[in-house]
Design a protein around this motif. Structure first.
Motif: not given
Ligand code: NI
Ligand code: MN
Length: 228
Positions: A147-162, A174-185
């Motif tokens: 489901e995290m793939h759906l977040l990439e297009e939002y161009e998230i400014d900050l992702a807070i991840l466990p 969590a590093v894989k999630a960063v790769k998927i979401i591509k947030p700015k921070r």
């Protein structure tokens, strides 16, 4: 927006229009903050029903009259006790004084422990908070998910991840999630509270930097704030 980390999954966002807190587990052994320090709270967002997320919600709502924003099951539980609530569910978006909130899926549990018995707490979630022209994703307690793939297009400014593992994603995921979401921070959470979720945020930072993406890793110590 001013963002303060209280340790575990607990945050305070002071936006231009309103103050909200997420998962206010103040008895986490990390924060020095008490209910009395959060009297400006207008909204309490809850990702799921576990005690380390509901935390001091009743006490804070008692003192502030804050609106509790949660899934329908948790919102019904609190409205039944007389609290002001806003019930929503996964995939839904709602407008509040500070901006919009979209409820995102999380892979986890959500039971509520009441007098030693487990009650139905619906499905766990994360939140995409859109306020002050910023998009902030608080993942809640979750494993890595497609489901995290759906977040990439939002161009998230900050992702807070466990990152603590055992109950949620560990650093590797969590590093894989960063790769998927591509947030700015990205900011890690949900670690070092209990012995089974020990994790090294500096190691997380290094691993994210090794991705070679344009992602800034923000490390806040407990009770520290940042301006976004
Ligand atoms: Ni949980
Ligand atoms: Mn938790």
């Amino acid at each position: 927006m001013k963002i303060t980390y209280f340790g575990h999954a607990a945050f305070k966002f002071v936006t231009n229009q309103a103050t909200l807190i997420i998962d206010p587990f103040l008895n986490n052994g990390l924060t020095g903050k008490k209910v009395e320090d959060l009297l400006d709270t207008e909204y309490i967002l809850l990702t799921h029903g576990h005690a380390d997320h509901i935390g001091s919600t009743p006490e804070i709502a008692d003192k502030t009259g804050a609106t509790i924003v949660a899934n329908a099951e948790i919102a019904t539980y609190f409205s039944g006790m007389g609290y002001k609530t806003h019930s929503m569910h996964i995939g839904g978006k709602a407008h509040f004084k500070f901006g919009n909130v979209k409820m995102t899926p999380a892979l986890h549990g959500s039971s509520i422990l009441i007098d030693g018995k487990l009650a139905e707490g619906g499905n766990p979630c994360g939140f995409l908070v859109m306020a002050d022209g910023l998009k902030i994703y608080h993942a809640g307690d979750t494993g890595l998910s497609m489901e995290m793939h759906l977040l990439e297009e939002y161009e998230i400014d900050l992702a807070i991840l466990p990152i603590g593992g055992n109950f949620t994603m560990d650093i590797e995921d969590a590093v894989k999630a960063v790769k998927i979401i591509k947030p700015k921070r990205v900011m890690p959470m949900h670690y070092d509270t209990f012995p089974v979720i020990q994790a090294n945020p500096e190691y997380f930072k290094k691993q994210v930097e090794l991705l070679g993406l344009d992602v800034e890793v923000v490390l806040l110590s407990t009770d520290q704030s940042m301006e976004l």
